[in-house]
Design an enzyme around this catalytic site. Structure first.
Site, PDB file in Angstrom:
ATOM      1  N   HIS A 320       0.851  -1.070   0.047  1.00  0.00           N
ATOM      2  CA  HIS A 320       0.190   0.110   0.172  1.00  0.00           C
ATOM      3  C   HIS A 320       0.959   1.244   0.011  1.00  0.00           C
ATOM      4  CE1 HIS A 320      -3.906   2.026   0.294  1.00  0.00           C
ATOM      5  NE2 HIS A 320      -3.212   2.948   0.967  1.00  0.00           N
ATOM      6  N   ALA A 321       0.707   2.232  -1.104  1.00  0.00           N
ATOM      7  CA  ALA A 321       1.482   3.325  -1.203  1.00  0.00           C
ATOM      8  C   ALA A 321       1.635   4.240   0.300  1.00  0.00           C
ATOM      9  CB  ALA A 321       1.028   4.133  -2.431  1.00  0.00           C
ATOM     10  N   HIS A 350       0.081  12.184  -5.851  1.00  0.00           N
ATOM     11  CA  HIS A 350      -0.497  11.903  -4.227  1.00  0.00           C
ATOM     12  C   HIS A 350       0.469  11.821  -3.171  1.00  0.00           C
ATOM     13  CE1 HIS A 350      -3.428  11.161  -0.908  1.00  0.00           C
ATOM     14  NE2 HIS A 350      -2.571  10.316  -0.514  1.00  0.00           N
ATOM     15  N   GLU A 351       1.500  10.851  -3.429  1.00  0.00           N
ATOM     16  CA  GLU A 351       2.472  10.538  -2.500  1.00  0.00           C
ATOM     17  C   GLU A 351       3.532  11.805  -2.462  1.00  0.00           C
ATOM     18  OE1 GLU A 351       0.537   7.354  -1.476  1.00  0.00           O
ATOM     19  OE2 GLU A 351       2.262   8.399  -0.195  1.00  0.00           O
ATOM     20  N   HIS A 354       2.610  14.266  -0.292  1.00  0.00           N
ATOM     21  CA  HIS A 354       2.969  14.203   1.106  1.00  0.00           C
ATOM     22  C   HIS A 354       4.421  14.850   1.218  1.00  0.00           C
ATOM     23  CE1 HIS A 354      -0.497  12.101   2.557  1.00  0.00           C
ATOM     24  NE2 HIS A 354      -0.546  11.250   1.537  1.00  0.00           N
ATOM     25  N   GLU A 378      -3.418  14.939   2.655  1.00  0.00           N
ATOM     26  CA  GLU A 378      -4.074  14.096   1.303  1.00  0.00           C
ATOM     27  C   GLU A 378      -4.541  14.818   0.306  1.00  0.00           C
ATOM     28  OE1 GLU A 378      -2.970  11.150   3.706  1.00  0.00           O
ATOM     29  OE2 GLU A 378      -3.477  10.989   1.956  1.00  0.00           O
ATOM     30  N   HIS A 481      -7.001   0.422   5.250  1.00  0.00           N
ATOM     31  CA  HIS A 481      -7.061   1.604   6.256  1.00  0.00           C
ATOM     32  C   HIS A 481      -7.618   0.874   7.694  1.00  0.00           C
ATOM     33  CE1 HIS A 481      -6.155   3.521   2.838  1.00  0.00           C
ATOM     34  NE2 HIS A 481      -5.656   4.512   3.240  1.00  0.00           N
ATOM     35  N   TYR A 491      -9.728  11.519   3.872  1.00  0.00           N
ATOM     36  CA  TYR A 491      -9.933  11.638   2.617  1.00  0.00           C
ATOM     37  C   TYR A 491     -11.263  12.217   1.959  1.00  0.00           C
ATOM     38  CZ  TYR A 491      -5.931   8.179   3.164  1.00  0.00           C
ATOM     39  OH  TYR A 491      -4.787   7.610   3.423  1.00  0.00           O
TER      40      TYR A 491
END
Ligand SMILES: C=C(C[SeH])C(=O)N1CCC[C@H]1C(=O)O
Ligand SMILES: [Zn+2]
Length: 598
Positions: A320-321, A350-351, A354, A378, A481, A491
């Site tokens: 999971h990323a 998305h990552e 962060h 997020e 999750h 999210y």
């Protein structure tokens, strides 16, 4: 005197900050070692380190709460103490903390290593979620193959977690109560610093629900056309395994079945990426280029040497990323089992969002190195991805043919593809924590875990399990999750505020003008806009040092979550869907009888 106390308090915090950063580094290293190489030895070392960290945190908490900080006059000092005066699960006695950690670690290991047997070749029982099962859910159009894969995954993942989850809930609630919260749900909600937060979320859901129902009806009509009336009956929930995604949380993978004007260019650039020989490294470098084109911070060398961007062949990892801040101001990494798909290209951004947040606030004391709230963290990458995925930008980077027309039909195709991810997601994100809030506050006992999950799935998402479920099953655990105990309403928040961020950056970049039809919101690409980047960077650099409405005001001028940005973005599509569903004679919504769980 209060002044002397405040001076002492400041001294304490600055030395605490150094010790806490070092402890955070040690803990991050132990967690990374386990997540990037799942072995019982690495799990043991991770647990050992978490107990060392817990002892440190308990000691620090005793010192922090020994200050009479409520009467402090310095608002910043007071905010730091308020944030640091919540201990979390480390408040548990060591024996219970060990059981708490072991429950969550067991579920995350089950999730990350679960295997199923192939539909076409029953002797092959080595299929993992990433990439095998995900690829089947993405690309198969065979009702029974999808049903097999869906059912096997739920049995091999969530189906093996029920006992662990029950124990986890007990211990998590005990820890919450030791921190003066009524239950874990209340403990989670402190992050949003608002006593109207749940009401605000419900209000946002009521705003998006009519649009969701229109999208749901249209997609159901298209799925019926492909799979037949008996498989996808009118006025019933949609079978949960037909949406291109294991959890039916994002539907873009069935774009080929539902796109309104198939003749037009395909805005799903997965085939073109594969044709052009894209690699994970190229995807990350392109994302990095987008961020620096806005004048935002580049990733340091440690990022490229430390990250894992492809699934290793020689060991089990948590695929999971995730993005990691090692708390030393130098080490920042991503771990992602990247595939060459448009979905993963968006996830890369998305990552990287962060990572950008980590870089922007790395100069702050540790207590402030968080998102303004968890939804902000997020939303960063997704806000930039909304720009990257525009047909304008995809043409610029050579993934779409420059000659393909940008007419009304192309617009509807594009907005529908985006809605399949962004609108379909809201009810899923909502029930992920509605179910857990109900479990944590005791309204749902373990005897009702699974059928309550399916009740919410039917009521909010309008989807139904393709196989009859019972309480022997534990389908919530089939989602990362829940297995890894990661809060999810962040999210939902992100999918609202990312459109507020995007809209503000578009206006700043001169790429959107509400009074100029030649510059519609959904075509805005703020690539290379240093002004837009500067405003975003200024908000990110605040970390959690100020209440989140102040951070939001720095970028958007607004101080609340506001659905009007995404309503404006999707307006042309919403009108089109209403007319189309009438033309198709597709009923809106679904009947509530026949819950597929007993
Ligand atoms: C990509 C991540 C890591 Se923070 C993720 O978990 N996301 C991103 C979108 C929603 C949620 C999910 O996959 O369920
Ligand atoms: Zn994320």
């Amino acid at each position: 005197s209060v002044d002397q106390d405040e001076a002492l308090a400041k001294d304490f915090l600055s030395s605490h900050n150094l010790r806490a950063s070092d402890m955070c580094y040690q803990t991050s290293i132990a967690e990374w070692r386990y997540a990037s190489d799942i072995t019982s030895e690495n799990e043991r070392l991770k647990l050992e380190q978490s107990l060392v960290a817990a002892r440190f945190e308990k000691e620090a908490w005793k010192n922090i709460t020994s200050f009479n900080w409520e009467p402090f006059t310095d608002p910043d000092l007071k905010r730091k103490f308020r944030l640091l005066s919540v201990l979390g699960p480390s408040a548990l006695p060591e024996e219970k903390l060990t059981q708490y950690r072991k429950s969550v670690d067991a579920m995350e290991t089950i999730y990350s290593t679960a295997k199923i047997c192939s539909y076409t070749n029953p002797a092959d029982c080595g299929l993992s979620l990433d990439p095998d099962i995900t690829e089947t859910m993405r690309s198969s159009r065979n009702f029974d193959e999808l049903k097999h894969v869906w059912h096997q995954w739920h049995q091999q993942s969530g189906g093996k977690m029920r006992g662990h989850y029950e124990r986890f809930v007990e211990l998590s609630n005990e820890a919450a109560r030791m921190n003066n919260f009524s239950d874990t749900g209340a403990y989670w909600l402190r992050n949003y610093e608002s006593d109207t937060f749940k009401k605000d979320i419900e209000g946002l859901w009521q705003t998006v629900k009519p649009f969701y129902l229109q999208l749901h009806a249209y997609v159901r009509a298209k799925l019926r056309a492909h799979y037949g009336e008996d498989k996808v009956p009118k006025n019933q929930p949609i079978p949960a395994h037909l949406l291109g995604n294991m959890w039916a949380q994002a539907w873009a993978n069935i774009n080929d079945l539902v796109t309104p004007f198939p003749g037009k260019m395909s805005v799903d650039v997965t085939p073109e990426m594969q044709k052009q020989g894209y690699t994970p490294k190229k995807m990350f470098q392109m994302s990095e280029d987008f961020f620096t084109s806005l004048g935002l911070l580049p990733t340091p060398p440690e990022f490229w040497s430390g990250s894992i961007i492809e699934k290793p062949a020689d060991r089990e990892i948590v695929c999971h990323a995730s993005a990691w801040d090692f708390c030393n101001g130098k080490d920042f990494r991503i771990k992602q089992c990247t595939k060459i798909t448009m979905e993963d290209f968006i996830t890369v951004h998305h990552e990287m969002g962060h990572i950008q947040y980590f870089l922007q606030y790395k100069h702050l004391p540790l207590v402030y190195r968080e998102g303004a709230n968890s939804g902000f963290h997020e939303a960063v990458g997704d806000a930039l991805a909304l720009s990257v995925q525009t047909t304008k930008h995809l043409k610029e980077i050579g993934l779409l043919d420059k000659s393909s027309p940008q007419d009304h039909e192309a617009t509807i195709n594009y907005l529908l593809l985006t809605a399949l991810d962004k609108i379909a997601f809201f009810p899923f994100a909502y029930i992920m924590d509605k179910w857990r809030w109900d479990v944590f506050d005791g309204s749902i006992s373990s005897a009702d875990y699974n059928c309550h999950w399916w009740k919410l799935r039917e009521e909010y998402q309008g989807i139904r399990s393709p196989v009859t479920r019972a309480e022997v099953d534990f389908d919530p655990g089939a989602k990362y999750h829940i297995a890894a105990n990661v809060e999810y309403i962040r999210y939902f928040v992100s999918f609202v505020i990312q459109f507020q961020f995007y809209k503000s950056m578009c206006i700043t970049a001169g790429q959107y003008d509400p009074n100029n039809p030649a510059l519609p919101l959904h075509e805005c690409d703020f690539y290379r806009s240093k002004e837009a980047g500067a405003k975003l960077g200024a908000m990110l650099a605040m970390g959690s040092s100020r209440p989140w409405p102040e951070a939001m005001r720095a970028l958007t001028g607004q101080d609340r979550m506001d659905a009007s940005a995404f309503r404006e973005y999707f307006k042309p599509l919403e009108d089109w869907l209403i007319a189309k569903n009438k033309e198709l004679g597709e009923p809106i919504g679904w009947s509530s009888e026949g819950l597929n769980c007993q």
